[in-house]
Design a protein around this motif. Structure first.
Motif, mmCIF file in Angstrom:
data_model
loop_
_atom_site.group_PDB
_atom_site.id
_atom_site.type_symbol
_atom_site.label_atom_id
_atom_site.label_comp_id
_atom_site.label_asym_id
_atom_site.label_seq_id
_atom_site.Cartn_x
_atom_site.Cartn_y
_atom_site.Cartn_z
ATOM 1 N N ALA A 114 2.341 1.657 -3.475
ATOM 2 C CA ALA A 114 1.323 2.130 -4.413
ATOM 3 C C ALA A 114 1.026 3.610 -4.199
ATOM 4 N N ALA A 115 0.948 4.033 -2.944
ATOM 5 C CA ALA A 115 0.687 5.435 -2.653
ATOM 6 C C ALA A 115 1.842 6.316 -3.133
ATOM 7 N N VAL A 161 1.627 6.577 -6.953
ATOM 8 C CA VAL A 161 0.575 7.515 -7.342
ATOM 9 C C VAL A 161 1.040 8.952 -7.134
ATOM 10 N N ALA A 162 1.722 9.217 -6.032
ATOM 11 C CA ALA A 162 2.211 10.562 -5.764
ATOM 12 C C ALA A 162 3.237 11.001 -6.806
ATOM 13 N N SER A 166 0.826 -1.206 0.000
ATOM 14 C CA SER A 166 0.000 0.000 0.000
ATOM 15 C C SER A 166 0.863 1.261 0.000
ATOM 16 N N ALA A 167 1.920 1.266 0.778
ATOM 17 C CA ALA A 167 2.819 2.412 0.820
ATOM 18 C C ALA A 167 3.514 2.605 -0.528
#
Length: 54
Positions: A11-12, A15-16, A8-9
């Motif tokens: 992927a975040a 995205v950023a 999740s980290a």
């Protein structure tokens, strides 16, 4: 740290990075446009020409 949190980290962060790249690309604009032509020269002369009469 569990695998789900790591994924999740990641992927975040991905995205950023893409969001920042998109924002910069939108601010700069397309790079494949033809540049505008330089302004046409004028017939007026305002400078001093070396060796000429004053």
């Amino acid at each position: 740290m569990s695998t789900a949190v790591k994924v999740s980290a990641f992927a975040a962060a991905l995205v950023a990075v893409f969001a920042v790249a998109w924002a910069i690309g939108s601010a700069v604009g397309p790079l494949d446009e033809e540049p505008s032509p330089p302004p046409a020269p004028t017939s007026e002369h305002h400078g001093h020409h070396p060796g000429g009469a004053p």
